[in-house]
Design a protein around this motif. Structure first.
Motif, PDB file in Angstrom:
ATOM      1  N   VAL A 130       3.199  13.998  11.185  1.00 57.74           N
ATOM      2  CA  VAL A 130       4.316  14.266  10.283  1.00 57.74           C
ATOM      3  C   VAL A 130       3.931  13.942   8.852  1.00 57.74           C
ATOM      4  N   TYR A 131       4.391  14.781   7.931  1.00 54.33           N
ATOM      5  CA  TYR A 131       4.164  14.569   6.498  1.00 54.33           C
ATOM      6  C   TYR A 131       5.500  14.294   5.825  1.00 54.33           C
ATOM      7  N   LEU A 132       5.507  13.299   4.942  1.00 49.74           N
ATOM      8  CA  LEU A 132       6.736  12.902   4.258  1.00 49.74           C
ATOM      9  C   LEU A 132       6.592  13.094   2.752  1.00 49.74           C
ATOM     10  N   ARG A 133       7.675  13.532   2.146  1.00 46.96           N
ATOM     11  CA  ARG A 133       7.733  13.741   0.708  1.00 46.96           C
ATOM     12  C   ARG A 133       8.935  12.982   0.157  1.00 46.96           C
ATOM     13  N   ARG A 134       8.797  12.398  -0.994  1.00 48.82           N
ATOM     14  CA  ARG A 134       9.902  11.618  -1.569  1.00 48.82           C
ATOM     15  C   ARG A 134      11.191  12.440  -1.562  1.00 48.82           C
ATOM     16  N   GLN A 135      12.290  11.819  -1.186  1.00 53.16           N
ATOM     17  CA  GLN A 135      13.526  12.551  -0.895  1.00 53.16           C
ATOM     18  C   GLN A 135      13.999  13.451  -2.024  1.00 53.16           C
ATOM     19  N   ASP A 136      13.949  12.988  -3.256  1.00 54.61           N
ATOM     20  CA  ASP A 136      14.439  13.816  -4.355  1.00 54.61           C
ATOM     21  C   ASP A 136      13.587  15.060  -4.550  1.00 54.61           C
ATOM     22  N   LEU A 137      12.267  14.909  -4.447  1.00 49.62           N
ATOM     23  CA  LEU A 137      11.361  16.046  -4.596  1.00 49.62           C
ATOM     24  C   LEU A 137      11.537  17.041  -3.455  1.00 49.62           C
ATOM     25  N   GLN A 138      11.697  16.517  -2.242  1.00 56.99           N
ATOM     26  CA  GLN A 138      11.877  17.395  -1.089  1.00 56.99           C
ATOM     27  C   GLN A 138      13.193  18.155  -1.183  1.00 56.99           C
ATOM     28  N   ALA A 139      14.251  17.478  -1.595  1.00 57.21           N
ATOM     29  CA  ALA A 139      15.579  18.098  -1.633  1.00 57.21           C
ATOM     30  C   ALA A 139      15.629  19.255  -2.626  1.00 57.21           C
ATOM     31  N   ILE A 140      15.033  19.079  -3.794  1.00 59.45           N
ATOM     32  CA  ILE A 140      15.014  20.159  -4.792  1.00 59.45           C
ATOM     33  C   ILE A 140      14.295  21.371  -4.224  1.00 59.45           C
ATOM     34  N   SER A 141      13.127  21.143  -3.639  1.00 57.29           N
ATOM     35  CA  SER A 141      12.332  22.240  -3.099  1.00 57.29           C
ATOM     36  C   SER A 141      13.038  22.923  -1.933  1.00 57.29           C
ATOM     37  N   PHE A 142      13.676  22.131  -1.072  1.00 61.22           N
ATOM     38  CA  PHE A 142      14.350  22.683   0.097  1.00 61.22           C
ATOM     39  C   PHE A 142      15.577  23.493  -0.310  1.00 61.22           C
ATOM     40  N   LYS A 143      16.295  23.023  -1.327  1.00 58.78           N
ATOM     41  CA  LYS A 143      17.465  23.773  -1.783  1.00 58.78           C
ATOM     42  C   LYS A 143      17.045  25.062  -2.489  1.00 58.78           C
ATOM     43  N   LYS A 144      15.880  25.055  -3.113  1.00 58.06           N
ATOM     44  CA  LYS A 144      15.357  26.287  -3.697  1.00 58.06           C
ATOM     45  C   LYS A 144      15.135  27.335  -2.616  1.00 58.06           C
ATOM     46  N   GLN A 145      14.684  26.893  -1.460  1.00 53.78           N
ATOM     47  CA  GLN A 145      14.465  27.822  -0.357  1.00 53.78           C
ATOM     48  C   GLN A 145      15.773  28.521   0.029  1.00 53.78           C
ATOM     49  N   ALA A 167      20.894  20.579  -8.519  1.00 52.32           N
ATOM     50  CA  ALA A 167      19.618  20.619  -7.818  1.00 52.32           C
ATOM     51  C   ALA A 167      19.680  19.939  -6.460  1.00 52.32           C
ATOM     52  N   PHE A 168      20.605  18.976  -6.324  1.00 46.81           N
ATOM     53  CA  PHE A 168      20.691  18.205  -5.086  1.00 46.81           C
ATOM     54  C   PHE A 168      21.914  18.612  -4.272  1.00 46.81           C
ATOM     55  N   PRO A 169      21.830  18.481  -2.957  1.00 48.49           N
ATOM     56  CA  PRO A 169      22.992  18.786  -2.125  1.00 48.49           C
ATOM     57  C   PRO A 169      24.059  17.713  -2.274  1.00 48.49           C
ATOM     58  N   SER A 170      25.295  18.095  -2.030  1.00 45.04           N
ATOM     59  CA  SER A 170      26.368  17.099  -2.009  1.00 45.04           C
ATOM     60  C   SER A 170      26.115  16.152  -0.842  1.00 45.04           C
ATOM     61  N   PHE A 171      26.347  14.867  -1.071  1.00 42.24           N
ATOM     62  CA  PHE A 171      26.031  13.886  -0.036  1.00 42.24           C
ATOM     63  C   PHE A 171      27.026  14.001   1.117  1.00 42.24           C
ATOM     64  N   SER A 172      26.499  13.989   2.326  1.00 44.04           N
ATOM     65  CA  SER A 172      27.310  14.109   3.535  1.00 44.04           C
ATOM     66  C   SER A 172      26.603  13.362   4.658  1.00 44.04           C
ATOM     67  N   LYS A 173      27.243  13.293   5.799  1.00 42.08           N
ATOM     68  CA  LYS A 173      26.633  12.626   6.944  1.00 42.08           C
ATOM     69  C   LYS A 173      25.358  13.340   7.379  1.00 42.08           C
TER      70      LYS A 173
END
Length: 400
Positions: A130-145, A167-173
């Motif tokens: 498994v590869y991990l990326r810092r949460q803020d960097l991953q979230a921006i890239s994933f939301k771009k997708q 750039a970031f998703p609304s926080f949820s469970k």
């Protein structure tokens, strides 16, 4: 001992010592998985010559189809389907590779245990990577997708991250669960064994050779060499902001497709503010502290570096009225139905945001000035028209 018995005895020994190994790459998303999968898919013969069999469900090497992603009543659910079993049953080699980043969605022990049972049917040893990326960097890239598509709740990114502005998703469970890396990896380690879980940091400095393909091959060991592949999944600011906003407003897919070409003309990078990025990352402070102590070891004590200098003080991850003034003429000429209605919906949404948000006086003044300019550009006031013969009569009179 009779010859035939001696032969059978030899076969039993051969079968017994044959060790089948599965290298199971589980993501996370936006950590170079597409590049890794495509490199292995296109160079499968080189892997085969080195003694590795690469299996995949997709044409580009992805096996995420073994996980169903569903959204019901506002929550996202993940389930292992029969395709994983079918894929592994088709394997023949002693060393097999499967890459499926959707496996990183799994967060319940029974789901991960199901994966382990399926894999153990065919393999003696399973190595989970498994590869991990810092949460803020991953979230921006994933939301771009999620902005690459034209329909809501079709891609897994859309289902999980949604289409709210920013750039970031609304926080949820669901967001809390997905980005709690430690809680998930703790389960994978418990089910597969801590010694068989390889946790890697996805950053150029940490990767062997500076890229995920070289790093992954180093984990496999042996003399395997593949050319690295780079898959460009970039999304510019205009496409990101407009797509998410139009999906949030409920614009039909057929209409959004017509608008996509005008969005692709801009490749400006979207960036949130430094403060917003830090705030998102620090939501996972406790999880990352445990992650650091168990799987990664960073001087920050939070598993990742805490350098946020790559972000600006003021972000550009929201639509301004000036943006709309530039984009609306293109929207009006894109061939969609009732373009004026969409224009008004965008402007009305912007006005509602201006009421809700507490803009500084300077920002508010600039937004109002841009709004006036935006409306004046398309403003039209009908005036009384004289009959044509009166205009002709006036022309004759002036000619005397």
């Amino acid at each position: 001992m009779r010859p035939e018995i001696d032969i059978l005895h030899s076969i039993k020994i051969t079968v017994h010592i044959r060790m089948r190994i599965l290298y199971l790459h589980i993501g996370f998303h936006k950590t170079g998985s597409s590049s890794l999968q495509l490199a292995m898919k296109e160079q499968v013969q080189a892997l085969d010559q080195a003694g590795f069999e690469f299996l995949s469900l997709g044409k580009k090497g992805n096996s995420s189809g073994c996980i169903d992603v569903c959204k019901e009543k506002g929550r996202v659910h993940f389930q292992v389907n029969s395709r994983l079993d079918e894929l592994l049953a088709a394997s023949r080699s002693e060393q097999v590779i499967v890459s499926a980043e959707h496996l990183s969605y799994l967060y319940q022990r029974d789901s991960i245990e199901l994966v382990q049972r399926v894999c153990s049917k065919y393999f003696d040893k399973i190595v989970v990577i498994v590869y991990l990326r810092r949460q803020d960097l991953q979230a921006i890239s994933f939301k771009k997708q999620g902005a690459r598509g034209a329909a809501s709740n079709r891609s897994s990114s859309s289902k999980l991250l949604g289409h709210d502005e920013g750039a970031f998703p609304s926080f949820s469970k669901d967001i809390e669960i997905y980005y709690d890396y430690f809680a998930k990896l703790k389960l994978w380690a418990a089910v597969f064994g801590a010694d068989f879980l390889k946790v890697r940091l996805f950053s150029r400095e940490a990767l062997h050779g500076g890229d995920i393909v070289s790093d992954f091959l180093a984990l496999l060991g042996g003399d395997v060499k593949l050319s690295a592949r780079r898959v460009n999944e970039g999304v510019g600011r205009k496409e990101f902001l407009l797509t998410h906003k139009l999906l949030e407003l409920g614009v039909a897919e057929s209409e959004l497709i017509k608008l996509k070409p005008m969005m692709l003309e801009d490749d400006t990078q979207l960036l949130p503010s430094r403060g917003d990025a830090k705030q998102f990352f620090m939501r996972f402070k406790n999880s990352n502290h445990l992650l650091n102590n168990t799987f990664l070891n960073n001087d920050s004590g939070l598993a990742f570096d805490t350098d946020f200098s790559g972000y600006p003080e003021q972000g550009n991850d929201w639509i301004t009225v000036r943006d709309l003034s530039e984009w609306i003429p293109e929207i009006l000429s894109a061939g969609i139905q009732r373009p004026e209605g969409l224009r008004d919906a965008l402007l009305a949404d912007k006005l509602q945001q201006m009421v809700r948000k507490k803009f500084s006086g300077e920002v508010l003044t600039q937004e109002l000035e841009d709004l006036a300019n935006c409306l004046s550009a398309s403003a039209y006031i009908a005036k009384d028209q004289q009959p044509w013969y009166r205009a002709l009569k006036k022309k004759k009179t002036s000619g005397r």
